[in-house]
Design an enzyme around this catalytic site. Structure first.
Site, short mmCIF file in Angstrom:
data_model
loop_
_atom_site.label_atom_id
_atom_site.label_comp_id
_atom_site.label_asym_id
_atom_site.label_seq_id
_atom_site.Cartn_x
_atom_site.Cartn_y
_atom_site.Cartn_z
N ASN A 24 -10.76 2.68 13.87
CA ASN A 24 -9.88 2.70 12.69
C ASN A 24 -10.59 1.90 11.60
O ASN A 24 -10.60 0.67 11.63
CB ASN A 24 -8.53 2.07 13.04
CG ASN A 24 -7.60 1.98 11.84
OD1 ASN A 24 -7.89 2.56 10.79
ND2 ASN A 24 -6.50 1.25 11.98
N TRP A 25 -11.17 2.61 10.66
CA TRP A 25 -11.93 1.94 9.59
C TRP A 25 -11.02 1.33 8.53
O TRP A 25 -11.49 0.62 7.63
CB TRP A 25 -12.89 2.93 8.92
CG TRP A 25 -14.11 3.25 9.71
CD1 TRP A 25 -14.40 2.85 10.98
CD2 TRP A 25 -15.22 4.05 9.29
NE1 TRP A 25 -15.62 3.35 11.37
CE2 TRP A 25 -16.15 4.09 10.34
CE3 TRP A 25 -15.52 4.75 8.11
CZ2 TRP A 25 -17.35 4.79 10.26
CZ3 TRP A 25 -16.72 5.45 8.02
CH2 TRP A 25 -17.62 5.47 9.09
N LYS A 26 -9.74 1.66 8.59
CA LYS A 26 -8.78 1.20 7.56
C LYS A 26 -9.32 1.55 6.16
O LYS A 26 -9.92 2.61 6.00
CB LYS A 26 -8.50 -0.29 7.75
CG LYS A 26 -8.10 -0.62 9.21
CD LYS A 26 -7.54 -1.99 9.39
CE LYS A 26 -7.20 -2.19 10.86
NZ LYS A 26 -6.52 -3.45 11.14
N HIS A 55 0.98 2.87 12.52
CA HIS A 55 0.21 1.63 12.56
C HIS A 55 1.04 0.48 11.98
O HIS A 55 1.79 0.69 11.02
CB HIS A 55 -1.11 1.80 11.78
CG HIS A 55 -2.05 0.67 12.03
ND1 HIS A 55 -1.94 -0.52 11.38
CD2 HIS A 55 -3.09 0.55 12.89
CE1 HIS A 55 -2.89 -1.35 11.84
NE2 HIS A 55 -3.60 -0.71 12.76
N GLU A 92 -0.68 -1.83 20.52
CA GLU A 92 -1.34 -2.80 19.64
C GLU A 92 -0.39 -3.95 19.35
O GLU A 92 0.36 -3.90 18.35
CB GLU A 92 -1.73 -2.14 18.32
CG GLU A 92 -2.78 -1.06 18.43
CD GLU A 92 -3.60 -0.96 17.15
OE1 GLU A 92 -4.82 -1.07 17.26
OE2 GLU A 92 -3.03 -0.79 16.07
N SER A 138 -8.18 -6.54 18.13
CA SER A 138 -9.38 -7.39 18.21
C SER A 138 -10.31 -7.03 19.36
O SER A 138 -10.92 -7.91 19.97
CB SER A 138 -8.98 -8.86 18.32
OG SER A 138 -8.29 -9.27 17.17
N GLY A 186 -10.55 -1.80 15.43
CA GLY A 186 -10.49 -1.94 13.98
C GLY A 186 -11.74 -2.59 13.45
O GLY A 186 -12.79 -1.95 13.28
C1 PEP Z 1 -6.00 -2.10 14.28
O1 PEP Z 1 -5.43 -2.73 13.38
O2 PEP Z 1 -5.74 -0.92 14.53
C2 PEP Z 1 -7.02 -2.77 15.05
C3 PEP Z 1 -7.32 -2.32 16.22
O3 PEP Z 1 -7.61 -3.83 14.39
P1 PEP Z 1 -8.56 -4.96 14.97
O4 PEP Z 1 -9.42 -4.37 16.06
O5 PEP Z 1 -9.36 -5.39 13.79
O6 PEP Z 1 -7.68 -6.03 15.51
#
Ligand code: PEP
Length: 256
Positions: free
Chosen positions: A13-15, A97, A167, A215, A236
């Site tokens: 997920n590149w956001k 999300h 998540e 994370s 992410g």
């Molecule tokens: C996310 O927000 O979908 C995610 C997995 O973020 P991160 O890995 O940066 O916690």
């Protein structure tokens, strides 16, 4: 709709990153050129704008979007429909999300989006997870409500086509004061999610993929991937580094 294979899935997920097409192409290419032997399913969800550019850049990488409208078409300024996404080459879409929920998206909205995505041929990646945990274990009920409301009225045959990403918001890299989740946290919730799905939809032998996100990085990925019943990870921040993302893919390959 593409068939979900019985293999682990790694979703990036590149956001809202990176900030230019040039950087996005470099990141995509650096990943694509190093995964020719990968057996795992690899999905990249970039910002909408980059999807059409990436469509022909790799057969190995599947594309996903980070949201879609629940409307099919019409006067909905600024929205993008599931059908448009399918047409441009996306095969997955992240829905529900926590960052979108924080803009006011409700389980009811997500439910409508899931139905529209499924009828357009997209595989929804439904994100669920509690903000925090306390000793009363209320988080189980929060997750249960999210699942039941987001999947309300979805036909049993479609349940196995959906991906459920657990998540916990308290473990996401950008959550202030975040804490690390561990494999046991995921295992416990994975068992709980399966029980809800089995009780509500009777899908015992046709479970959706259940993956972990929050994370995930090269240091902890194996903990979430090797858990019994783990179908993969949603990544992410670490997916914005080709080096880190490739390491996570390699770890997955070693476990699958
Ligand atoms: C996310 O927000 O979908 C995610 C997995 O973020 P991160 O890995 O940066 O916690």
């Amino acid at each position: 709709m593409i068939k979900l294979m019985n293999k682990k899935i790694i979703i990036a997920n590149w956001k809202m990153n990176p900030n230019s097409l040039k950087l996005a192409e470099k990141l995509f290419t650096d990943i694509a050129k190093n995964i020719s032997d990968a057996k795992s399913e690899i999905v990249i969800c970039p910002p909408f704008l980059y999807l059409s550019k990436f469509k022909k850049m790799s057969h190995k990488i599947k594309l996903g979007a980070q949201n879609c409208s629940y409307e099919e078409s019409g006067a909905f300024t600024g929205e993008i429909s599931a059908e448009m996404l399918y047409d441009i080459g996306a095969r997955y879409v992240i829905l529900g999300h926590s960052e979108r929920r924080s803009f006011g998206e409700t389980n009811e909205d997500i439910n409508k989006k899931i139905k529209t995505a499924l009828s357009s041929g997209l595989i929804p990646i439904l994100c669920i997870g509690e903000k925090e945990r306390n000793e009363n274990h209320e988080y189980f009920n929060i997750v249960k409500i999210q699942i039941l409301e987001c999947l309300n009225g979805v036909k049993k045959d479609f349940i196995s086509k959906i991906i459920i990403a657990y998540e916990p918001i308290w473990s996401i890299s950008t959550t202030p004061g975040r804490r690390d989740a561990n494999g046991d946290d995921f295992y416990e919730m994975n068992v709980f999610i399966r029980k809800i799905l089995s009780d509500k939809f009777g899908v015992k032998n046709k479970m959706p993929k259940i993956i972990y996100g929050g994370s995930v990085n090269p240091k902890n990925a194996d903990e979430f991937l090797k858990e019994k019943n783990s179908d993969g990870v949603l990544v992410g921040n670490a997916s914005l580094s080709s080096e880190k993302f490739l390491k996570i893919i390699n770890i997955t390959e070693g476990i699958s």
